[in-house]
Design a protein around this motif. Structure first.
Motif, PDB file in Angstrom:
ATOM      1  N   ILE A  84       0.830  -1.219   0.000  1.00  0.00           N
ATOM      2  CA  ILE A  84       0.000   0.000   0.000  1.00  0.00           C
ATOM      3  C   ILE A  84       0.866   1.271   0.000  1.00  0.00           C
ATOM      4  O   ILE A  84       0.733   2.121  -0.862  1.00  0.00           O
ATOM      5  CB  ILE A  84      -0.951   0.009   1.227  1.00  0.00           C
ATOM      6  CG1 ILE A  84      -1.805  -1.275   1.257  1.00  0.00           C
ATOM      7  CG2 ILE A  84      -1.827   1.252   1.203  1.00  0.00           C
ATOM      8  CD1 ILE A  84      -2.876  -1.377   0.238  1.00  0.00           C
ATOM      9  N   GLU A  85       1.734   1.398   0.974  1.00  0.00           N
ATOM     10  CA  GLU A  85       2.599   2.598   1.025  1.00  0.00           C
ATOM     11  C   GLU A  85       4.055   2.194   0.892  1.00  0.00           C
ATOM     12  O   GLU A  85       4.431   1.141   1.402  1.00  0.00           O
ATOM     13  CB  GLU A  85       2.379   3.374   2.323  1.00  0.00           C
ATOM     14  CG  GLU A  85       1.071   4.142   2.383  1.00  0.00           C
ATOM     15  CD  GLU A  85       0.954   5.287   1.366  1.00  0.00           C
ATOM     16  OE1 GLU A  85       1.932   5.596   0.666  1.00  0.00           O
ATOM     17  OE2 GLU A  85      -0.136   5.843   1.265  1.00  0.00           O
ATOM     18  N   ARG A  88       0.877   3.933  -2.873  1.00  0.00           N
ATOM     19  CA  ARG A  88      -0.302   4.795  -3.066  1.00  0.00           C
ATOM     20  C   ARG A  88       0.129   6.255  -3.245  1.00  0.00           C
ATOM     21  O   ARG A  88      -0.319   6.946  -4.166  1.00  0.00           O
ATOM     22  CB  ARG A  88      -1.228   4.643  -1.856  1.00  0.00           C
ATOM     23  CG  ARG A  88      -2.368   5.608  -1.839  1.00  0.00           C
ATOM     24  CD  ARG A  88      -3.213   5.477  -0.572  1.00  0.00           C
ATOM     25  NE  ARG A  88      -3.868   6.735  -0.286  1.00  0.00           N
ATOM     26  CZ  ARG A  88      -3.335   7.730   0.425  1.00  0.00           C
ATOM     27  NH1 ARG A  88      -2.122   7.603   0.947  1.00  0.00           N
ATOM     28  NH2 ARG A  88      -3.983   8.840   0.618  1.00  0.00           N
ATOM     29  N   THR A  89       1.021   6.712  -2.355  1.00  0.00           N
ATOM     30  CA  THR A  89       1.456   8.111  -2.411  1.00  0.00           C
ATOM     31  C   THR A  89       2.165   8.404  -3.731  1.00  0.00           C
ATOM     32  O   THR A  89       1.916   9.438  -4.366  1.00  0.00           O
ATOM     33  CB  THR A  89       2.407   8.405  -1.216  1.00  0.00           C
ATOM     34  OG1 THR A  89       1.675   8.116  -0.031  1.00  0.00           O
ATOM     35  CG2 THR A  89       2.886   9.829  -1.203  1.00  0.00           C
ATOM     36  N   VAL A 108      -3.034  -2.157  -3.721  1.00  0.00           N
ATOM     37  CA  VAL A 108      -3.351  -0.724  -3.700  1.00  0.00           C
ATOM     38  C   VAL A 108      -4.638  -0.458  -4.494  1.00  0.00           C
ATOM     39  O   VAL A 108      -5.456   0.389  -4.113  1.00  0.00           O
ATOM     40  CB  VAL A 108      -2.143   0.115  -4.192  1.00  0.00           C
ATOM     41  CG1 VAL A 108      -2.031   0.173  -5.700  1.00  0.00           C
ATOM     42  CG2 VAL A 108      -2.190   1.527  -3.622  1.00  0.00           C
ATOM     43  N   ASN A 111      -7.669  -1.707  -2.359  1.00  0.00           N
ATOM     44  CA  ASN A 111      -7.917  -0.902  -1.161  1.00  0.00           C
ATOM     45  C   ASN A 111      -8.177   0.565  -1.459  1.00  0.00           C
ATOM     46  O   ASN A 111      -8.871   1.234  -0.696  1.00  0.00           O
ATOM     47  CB  ASN A 111      -6.724  -1.011  -0.197  1.00  0.00           C
ATOM     48  CG  ASN A 111      -6.697  -2.351   0.526  1.00  0.00           C
ATOM     49  OD1 ASN A 111      -7.467  -2.579   1.446  1.00  0.00           O
ATOM     50  ND2 ASN A 111      -5.826  -3.256   0.076  1.00  0.00           N
ATOM     51  N   HIS A 112      -7.566   1.092  -2.528  1.00  0.00           N
ATOM     52  CA  HIS A 112      -7.654   2.539  -2.778  1.00  0.00           C
ATOM     53  C   HIS A 112      -8.028   2.871  -4.216  1.00  0.00           C
ATOM     54  O   HIS A 112      -7.777   3.989  -4.672  1.00  0.00           O
ATOM     55  CB  HIS A 112      -6.307   3.209  -2.438  1.00  0.00           C
ATOM     56  CG  HIS A 112      -5.950   3.087  -0.999  1.00  0.00           C
ATOM     57  ND1 HIS A 112      -6.524   3.847  -0.013  1.00  0.00           N
ATOM     58  CD2 HIS A 112      -5.100   2.240  -0.362  1.00  0.00           C
ATOM     59  CE1 HIS A 112      -6.038   3.488   1.164  1.00  0.00           C
ATOM     60  NE2 HIS A 112      -5.178   2.512   0.984  1.00  0.00           N
ATOM     61  N   GLU A 115      -9.962   6.227  -5.065  1.00  0.00           N
ATOM     62  CA  GLU A 115      -9.144   7.432  -4.853  1.00  0.00           C
ATOM     63  C   GLU A 115      -8.160   7.615  -6.021  1.00  0.00           C
ATOM     64  O   GLU A 115      -7.986   8.725  -6.541  1.00  0.00           O
ATOM     65  CB  GLU A 115      -8.360   7.281  -3.540  1.00  0.00           C
ATOM     66  CG  GLU A 115      -7.470   8.454  -3.224  1.00  0.00           C
ATOM     67  CD  GLU A 115      -6.537   8.193  -2.025  1.00  0.00           C
ATOM     68  OE1 GLU A 115      -6.245   7.013  -1.735  1.00  0.00           O
ATOM     69  OE2 GLU A 115      -6.102   9.187  -1.417  1.00  0.00           O
ATOM     70  N   LEU A 116      -7.562   6.519  -6.459  1.00  0.00           N
ATOM     71  CA  LEU A 116      -6.566   6.600  -7.535  1.00  0.00           C
ATOM     72  C   LEU A 116      -7.236   6.911  -8.877  1.00  0.00           C
ATOM     73  O   LEU A 116      -6.740   7.739  -9.648  1.00  0.00           O
ATOM     74  CB  LEU A 116      -5.770   5.292  -7.624  1.00  0.00           C
ATOM     75  CG  LEU A 116      -5.041   4.870  -6.342  1.00  0.00           C
ATOM     76  CD1 LEU A 116      -4.329   3.536  -6.529  1.00  0.00           C
ATOM     77  CD2 LEU A 116      -4.033   5.940  -5.906  1.00  0.00           C
ATOM     78  N   THR A 218     -18.330  -0.010  -7.892  1.00  0.00           N
ATOM     79  CA  THR A 218     -17.205  -0.120  -6.959  1.00  0.00           C
ATOM     80  C   THR A 218     -17.494  -1.253  -5.969  1.00  0.00           C
ATOM     81  O   THR A 218     -18.478  -1.189  -5.225  1.00  0.00           O
ATOM     82  CB  THR A 218     -17.013   1.202  -6.201  1.00  0.00           C
ATOM     83  OG1 THR A 218     -16.772   2.225  -7.171  1.00  0.00           O
ATOM     84  CG2 THR A 218     -15.833   1.125  -5.245  1.00  0.00           C
ATOM     85  N   PRO A 220     -15.930  -2.830  -2.835  1.00  0.00           N
ATOM     86  CA  PRO A 220     -14.838  -2.677  -1.866  1.00  0.00           C
ATOM     87  C   PRO A 220     -14.307  -4.032  -1.411  1.00  0.00           C
ATOM     88  O   PRO A 220     -15.055  -5.012  -1.368  1.00  0.00           O
ATOM     89  CB  PRO A 220     -15.477  -1.925  -0.698  1.00  0.00           C
ATOM     90  CG  PRO A 220     -16.924  -1.807  -0.986  1.00  0.00           C
ATOM     91  CD  PRO A 220     -17.237  -2.446  -2.294  1.00  0.00           C
TER      92      PRO A 220
END
Ligand code: HSE
Length: 439
Positions: A84-85, A88-89, A108, A111-112, A115-116, A218, A220
């Protein structure tokens, strides 16, 4: 002749996939440039340790530990670090700077993802992820593009090579789970900690990605029902083959209607299941992956191949790089991820499935009638039943083995039936419960 400027490609991660991507991009640069319509210049490969030993060499001048500087000024950022990190960033930074991003990172995305995808849409960039599910197998583009005019009804996927390898060894070679796992570790399929594979976490992430894409909704990760395959016994695998099935860890994504509420929605689940030996998925051996798609107009399609491996996964990543480059050359914003349907994601209790239930029962008059009532009282119809000759118990209370296969019924009714069987005085033990899919 190519007239477009060279596109700057930054690779994050120098592991087996990253090193292969860098090496193939350099080796086949001219051919890929001809296909893309622009030269593809590898501007750097961000790694944790520039001195680490690698199976595939990366030219030393390309290696850097400064990922953030590499991202700035890149046209295409390829994220291959996983987890994830900081993935993601860095993906967000790359998208916000206007670069297209290619990722093989299912964690990623699962989970995200929203957002991406939002970040990409904001700036008109595109996030590509063909390698995130099924390694080398083209499945993201077929679902997003080739089947965009159809209606996907159901996906049955073998999306984890480690567990398919283990179950296949148990079935074809008679290995125990432990022996097969050791072999999978020796061959490099299983990680030192195999939890993500054998407990179905890896497959659940892929199920969330496939279901979101296939149903324009979506889905999740925490809505994906998950059971691993560590409870599958050698005895179950042997009995399955005798009965005409093989055991597979499946990721199942489907449209469904909740029988009680009438709500139309989708579901995604991962669990071991019996698959008939004549189903195409039964022929998926070793560490291979396959995704079996049922679409309204197209009918059944199967996508099959290597689900992991450095060079195989690099193939999918390179395809995405060429697509991203073509988009740069043509111009215009990226295509946003489609979530227009936004269907409710229904819980496991709404799913319809079949159970194969193996029981040890008292071999006495009236036992079958009692058991039949436990099924019918819960609205579960029995499709087939076989009983062994007396094979247990004692002279006073002999027992026999009963194998029951149900018709399709709501998961909640099937689970309630199993609970009632376990509590019944005529049942000595519930030996095995497996879902049956693909009939
Ligand atoms: N660990 C995965 C597998 C490969 O065994 O299939 C990466 O998703």
């Amino acid at each position: 002749m190519i007239e477009y400027r060279n596109l700057r490609v930054a690779i994050l991660g120098g592991g087996s996939v990253g090193a292969q991507v860098a090496s193939l991009l350099i080796e086949h640069g001219d051919e890929l440039a001809a296909r893309a319509g622009a030269g593809l210049e590898v501007v750097g490969v961000a790694v944790r340790d520039v001195n680490a030993k690698r199976d595939t060499d990366i030219p030393a001048h390309l290696l850097t530990t400064d990922a953030e500087s590499l991202i700035l000024g890149a046209d295409i950022v390829v994220e291959l670090i996983g987890g994830i990190e900081p993935a993601r960033t860095w993906i967000l930074q790359a998208l916000q700077s206007g670069a297209d991003v290619i990722t093989a990172n299912k964690a990623v995305l699962a989970n995200h993802g929203p957002e991406l995808f939002d970040a990409a849409e904001q700036v008109g960039a595109q996030l590509y992820y063909e390698a995130a599910v099924g390694g080398a197998i083209p499945i993201i583009r077929p679902l997003r593009d080739s089947l965009a005019g159809d209606r996907v009804m159901r996906i049955l996927g073998i999306v984890n090579g480690t567990t398919n390898y283990i179950l296949d060894r148990m079935d074809v070679h008679g290995d125990s789970f432990g022996e097969a796992l050791m072999d999978a570790t020796r061959l490099g399929y299983a990680e030192a900690d195999p939890t993500a594979d054998v407990e179905g976490f890896d497959a659940a992430q892929k199920a969330a990605i496939l279901a979101s894409l296939a149903f324009h909704t979506t889905v999740p990760l925490d809505a994906v029902y998950r059971e691993g395959m560590t409870s599958v016994t050698h005895e179950q695998v042997v009995a399955a083959r005798k009965a005409g099935y093989t055991v597979k860890l499946l990721a199942i994504c489907e449209r469904l209607v909740d029988a009680e509420t009438g709500v139309e929605g989708v579901s995604a689940r991962v669990h071991p299941a019996l698959v008939p030996l004549d189903h195409p998925l039964a022929a998926v051996h070793g560490a291979n992956n396959a995704v079996f798609v049922e679409a309204e107009a197209a009918g059944s399609l199967m996508f099959y191949g290597a689900g992991a491996g450095g060079v195989q996964t690099a193939s999918a990543v390179l395809g995405d790089i060429v697509s991203a480059a073509r988009r740069h050359v043509v111009g215009g914003p990226g295509v946003a991820e489609s979530t227009h349907a936004n269907l409710p994601v229904l819980p496991m209790s709404s799913v319809n499935t079949r159970y194969q239930i193996t029981l040890t029962v008292l071999d006495e008059p009236g036992v079958l009638a009692t058991i039949a009532t436990l099924f019918s009282d819960r609205g579960v119809s029995v499709e087939g039943l076989s009983q062994s000759v007396r094979d247990g118990g004692d002279a006073e209370r002999p027992t026999a083995t009963l194998v029951v296969i149900t018709h399709q019924a709501a998961e909640s009714s099937l689970a309630a039936t199993v609970a009632a069987l376990a509590a019944s005085p005529v049942v000595s033990s519930v030996v095995s419960v497996l879902r049956v899919e693909g009939l």
